[in-house]
Design a protein around this motif. Structure first.
Motif, PDB file in Angstrom:
ATOM      1  N   ARG A 107       7.306  25.908   3.510  1.00 41.17           N
ATOM      2  CA  ARG A 107       8.190  24.943   4.182  1.00 41.17           C
ATOM      3  C   ARG A 107       7.479  24.247   5.348  1.00 41.17           C
ATOM      4  N   ASP A 108       6.643  24.963   6.051  1.00 36.44           N
ATOM      5  CA  ASP A 108       5.964  24.371   7.195  1.00 36.44           C
ATOM      6  C   ASP A 108       4.837  23.438   6.786  1.00 36.44           C
ATOM      7  N   GLU A 109       4.450  23.470   5.510  1.00 36.20           N
ATOM      8  CA  GLU A 109       3.405  22.575   5.013  1.00 36.20           C
ATOM      9  C   GLU A 109       3.973  21.326   4.347  1.00 36.20           C
ATOM     10  N   MET A 110       5.306  21.245   4.195  1.00 39.27           N
ATOM     11  CA  MET A 110       5.943  20.112   3.522  1.00 39.27           C
ATOM     12  C   MET A 110       6.134  18.971   4.526  1.00 39.27           C
ATOM     13  N   THR A 111       5.048  18.294   4.817  1.00 37.04           N
ATOM     14  CA  THR A 111       5.002  17.288   5.867  1.00 37.04           C
ATOM     15  C   THR A 111       4.949  15.888   5.272  1.00 37.04           C
ATOM     16  N   GLN A 138       0.871  -1.174   0.000  1.00 40.47           N
ATOM     17  CA  GLN A 138       0.000   0.000   0.000  1.00 40.47           C
ATOM     18  C   GLN A 138       0.912   1.229   0.000  1.00 40.47           C
ATOM     19  N   PHE A 139       0.946   1.938  -1.124  1.00 40.27           N
ATOM     20  CA  PHE A 139       1.905   3.024  -1.324  1.00 40.27           C
ATOM     21  C   PHE A 139       1.169   4.346  -1.455  1.00 40.27           C
ATOM     22  N   PRO A 140       1.307   5.245  -0.467  1.00 43.80           N
ATOM     23  CA  PRO A 140       0.648   6.556  -0.559  1.00 43.80           C
ATOM     24  C   PRO A 140       1.619   7.634  -1.058  1.00 43.80           C
ATOM     25  N   TYR A 141       1.086   8.631  -1.733  1.00 49.73           N
ATOM     26  CA  TYR A 141       1.873   9.825  -2.025  1.00 49.73           C
ATOM     27  C   TYR A 141       1.786  10.767  -0.830  1.00 49.73           C
ATOM     28  N   LYS A 142       2.937  11.398  -0.502  1.00 54.42           N
ATOM     29  CA  LYS A 142       3.017  12.277   0.659  1.00 54.42           C
ATOM     30  C   LYS A 142       3.457  13.671   0.234  1.00 54.42           C
ATOM     31  N   ARG A 143       3.142  14.635   1.061  1.00 53.85           N
ATOM     32  CA  ARG A 143       3.413  16.035   0.706  1.00 53.85           C
ATOM     33  C   ARG A 143       4.896  16.308   0.480  1.00 53.85           C
ATOM     34  N   ASN A 144       5.758  15.629   1.207  1.00 52.03           N
ATOM     35  CA  ASN A 144       7.184  15.940   1.082  1.00 52.03           C
ATOM     36  C   ASN A 144       7.762  15.536  -0.273  1.00 52.03           C
ATOM     37  N   ILE A 145       7.059  14.651  -1.014  1.00 58.67           N
ATOM     38  CA  ILE A 145       7.558  14.285  -2.343  1.00 58.67           C
ATOM     39  C   ILE A 145       6.812  15.023  -3.449  1.00 58.67           C
ATOM     40  N   ALA A 146       5.801  15.798  -3.093  1.00 58.73           N
ATOM     41  CA  ALA A 146       5.082  16.646  -4.047  1.00 58.73           C
ATOM     42  C   ALA A 146       4.941  18.018  -3.419  1.00 58.73           C
ATOM     43  N   ALA A 147       6.081  18.604  -3.043  1.00 58.18           N
ATOM     44  CA  ALA A 147       6.101  19.740  -2.119  1.00 58.18           C
ATOM     45  C   ALA A 147       6.041  21.096  -2.798  1.00 58.18           C
ATOM     46  N   VAL A 148       6.336  21.173  -4.098  1.00 58.72           N
ATOM     47  CA  VAL A 148       6.374  22.484  -4.738  1.00 58.72           C
ATOM     48  C   VAL A 148       5.012  23.158  -4.632  1.00 58.72           C
ATOM     49  N   GLY A 175      36.229  18.635  -9.935  1.00 55.82           N
ATOM     50  CA  GLY A 175      36.362  18.449 -11.369  1.00 55.82           C
ATOM     51  C   GLY A 175      35.349  19.241 -12.152  1.00 55.82           C
ATOM     52  N   VAL A 176      35.805  20.244 -12.897  1.00 55.50           N
ATOM     53  CA  VAL A 176      34.863  21.084 -13.650  1.00 55.50           C
ATOM     54  C   VAL A 176      34.159  20.290 -14.743  1.00 55.50           C
ATOM     55  N   ASP A 177      34.713  19.151 -15.123  1.00 52.96           N
ATOM     56  CA  ASP A 177      34.082  18.296 -16.134  1.00 52.96           C
ATOM     57  C   ASP A 177      33.244  17.182 -15.516  1.00 52.96           C
ATOM     58  N   ASN A 178      33.163  17.140 -14.201  1.00 51.20           N
ATOM     59  CA  ASN A 178      32.476  16.041 -13.496  1.00 51.20           C
ATOM     60  C   ASN A 178      31.232  16.485 -12.748  1.00 51.20           C
ATOM     61  N   VAL A 179      30.846  17.741 -12.878  1.00 52.29           N
ATOM     62  CA  VAL A 179      29.777  18.299 -12.058  1.00 52.29           C
ATOM     63  C   VAL A 179      28.546  18.584 -12.903  1.00 52.29           C
ATOM     64  N   THR A 180      27.388  18.195 -12.381  1.00 58.51           N
ATOM     65  CA  THR A 180      26.109  18.515 -13.004  1.00 58.51           C
ATOM     66  C   THR A 180      25.191  19.160 -11.972  1.00 58.51           C
ATOM     67  N   PHE A 181      24.090  19.714 -12.459  1.00 65.51           N
ATOM     68  CA  PHE A 181      23.203  20.521 -11.610  1.00 65.51           C
ATOM     69  C   PHE A 181      21.793  19.933 -11.640  1.00 65.51           C
ATOM     70  N   GLU A 182      21.019  20.215 -10.597  1.00 62.16           N
ATOM     71  CA  GLU A 182      19.653  19.684 -10.513  1.00 62.16           C
ATOM     72  C   GLU A 182      18.748  20.688  -9.818  1.00 62.16           C
ATOM     73  N   THR A 183      17.421  20.458  -9.959  1.00 60.03           N
ATOM     74  CA  THR A 183      16.450  21.283  -9.237  1.00 60.03           C
ATOM     75  C   THR A 183      15.642  20.470  -8.232  1.00 60.03           C
ATOM     76  N   ASP A 184      15.645  19.135  -8.341  1.00 59.31           N
ATOM     77  CA  ASP A 184      14.937  18.241  -7.427  1.00 59.31           C
ATOM     78  C   ASP A 184      13.422  18.479  -7.409  1.00 59.31           C
ATOM     79  N   TYR A 185      12.865  19.040  -8.458  1.00 59.03           N
ATOM     80  CA  TYR A 185      11.413  19.232  -8.557  1.00 59.03           C
ATOM     81  C   TYR A 185      10.741  17.861  -8.521  1.00 59.03           C
ATOM     82  N   PRO A 186       9.673  17.622  -7.736  1.00 56.44           N
ATOM     83  CA  PRO A 186       8.935  18.547  -6.859  1.00 56.44           C
ATOM     84  C   PRO A 186       9.192  18.277  -5.377  1.00 56.44           C
ATOM     85  N   HIS A 187      10.366  17.771  -5.010  1.00 56.16           N
ATOM     86  CA  HIS A 187      10.630  17.363  -3.627  1.00 56.16           C
ATOM     87  C   HIS A 187      10.858  18.567  -2.704  1.00 56.16           C
TER      88      HIS A 187
END
Length: 409
Positions: free
Chosen positions: A88-92, A74-84, A346-358
């Motif tokens: 901050r106080d509502e990301m529970t 039984q797998f529920p979706y939770k606010r902290n994984i759909a937080a956008v 390493g300037v050739d080893n780094v990537t960037f992310e936004t982590d949407y919607p966590h």
């Protein structure tokens, strides 16, 4: 970064998708649908967090929540994984329905709009219900249905989630973790339609699977090397996060989340896998990077001083950092210490992310966060970190979307 230079559009190599309720009804073959995952909206009880694991129950009188029901799971979706969109106080850890989520969590057209407003050109998204590397299906009892679910998820990912995005949503596929030959077949099936990214466990033994030292995974690594498929390992993809004490609050886990990435990278550096497969590419998603300089220093020291009794004298012919710089990519969203150590990371080893919607997502302030982190860096370095390294890593054809000023056409 030159203040007069416009920040390059971001290519985010770690975001997440909330699966739409119709996914398996649409993409799973009809003969499996009654045994496959079923969407359900039902009340949720109080969530408990004990020793790094959640305890979840249904409660008819609890807040409405969107669930997946699959075998005994039984797998529920939770606010902290759909937080956008929440404060901050509502990301529970409270349950949430898709109707309460920002639409970009599960709708690809809405996601593209949220990306445009956030200075993001392209995005690679990890799964949610299947978990970060498909553990949900690996743990299922009926492996025939589980294999069909893996394939159905990948078909949805390629054809529906990414299909109409013009390459701006980048497909990330699953493998059937329980059978390496089936995994190889799935790598080849997806590579044939242009997929260049697969998600894998940072520490397979935590899932009860063979270690990377055993040779069991060599056919998988060989297929990834041959097809140019990047092996992406997200923190938590071993279903076990660091917790200092059994009763530690989740904040301890969140602070220590990079530990598994550090352990996994060290495992790979001393495994011989990167020696055997010199064109294989590994990516550590959401692992941050401030820890990497010391980890490399220590690994090289151990190789120099302890390789005979340490069991790697005949396995690792060069200092471990050699293989890191050649084959491994780090990923960050907030890491000033890592940026300050960029020459070593390493300037050739780094990537960037936004982590949407966590909870950790920098949306909708990604441009401001990136500008702050990139301040003082040369434009060519900024380009590499925010998009160039990701384009090279994933073999993307993206700059066609930009005009002469670097803006989306």
């Amino acid at each position: 970064m030159d203040n007069s230079a416009e920040l390059p559009m971001v290519v985010s190599v770690d975001d997440h998708v909330i699966e739409p309720a119709h996914l398996f009804d649409t993409w799973l073959p009809a003969k499996y649908r009654d045994r496959g995952p079923q969407p359900l909206r039902a009340g949720i009880g109080q969530l408990e967090y004990v020793g790094g694991k959640y305890r979840i129950s249904m409660d008819p009188d609890g807040p409405p929540t969107d669930w997946w029901i699959y075998e005994d799971l039984q797998f529920p979706y939770k606010r902290n994984i759909a937080a956008v969109g929440f404060s901050r106080d509502e990301m529970t850890l409270d349950g949430i329905t898709r109707d309460e989520m920002r639409r970009g969590c599960w709708d690809p057209k809405a996601r593209l709009l949220d990306m445009e407003s956030n200075h993001v050109e392209a995005s690679l998204c990890f799964p949610t219900f299947p978990r970060f590397c498909g553990q949900t299906f690996a743990e299922a009892k009926d492996k025939e249905v589980a294999l069909a679910c893996v394939r159905a998820y990948n078909d949805w990912m390629v054809e529906e989630w990414c299909g109409d995005s013009g390459g701006r949503l980048i497909p990330l596929c699953l493998i059937p973790l329980w059978d390496v030959e089936l995994a190889v077949a799935e790598i080849r099936r997806n590579a044939a339609r242009g997929v260049r990214a697969v998600t894998f466990s940072e520490i397979p033994t935590y899932l009860g699977l063979p270690s990377i030292h055993s040779g069991y995974w060599d056919p998988f690594f060989a297929a990834c090397e041959e097809t140019g498929t990047v092996v992406n390992m997200h923190i938590g993809s071993s279903s076990q996060m660091p917790a200092a004490s059994p009763d530690a609050p989740p904040a301890v886990q969140a602070t220590l989340s990079f530990n598994n990435a550090m352990a996994s990278m060290t495992d790979f550096l001393f495994s011989g896998v990167l020696v055997k497969f010199p064109r294989l590419k590994l990516a550590y998603s959401e692992g941050q990077m401030g820890w990497i300089p010391y980890a490399l220093e220590r690994a090289d020291d151990v190789w120099r001083e302890h390789r005979a009794w340490g069991g790697v004298r005949d396995v690792i012919p060069e200092p471990p950092s050699t293989y890191y710089y050649r084959q491994i990519f780090a990923c960050f969203f907030r890491d000033r210490h890592g940026v300050a150590s960029l020459d070593t990371v390493g300037v050739d080893n780094v990537t960037f992310e936004t982590d949407y919607p966590h909870v950790d997502s920098t949306w909708p302030e990604t441009k401001a966060v990136a500008e702050e982190h990139m301040a003082g860096l040369a434009p060519e370095v900024v380009y590499k970190v925010l998009r160039g390294n990701a384009i090279r890593m994933l073999q993307l054809d993206l700059d066609k979307h930009l005009d002469a000023n670097g803006n989306l056409r």
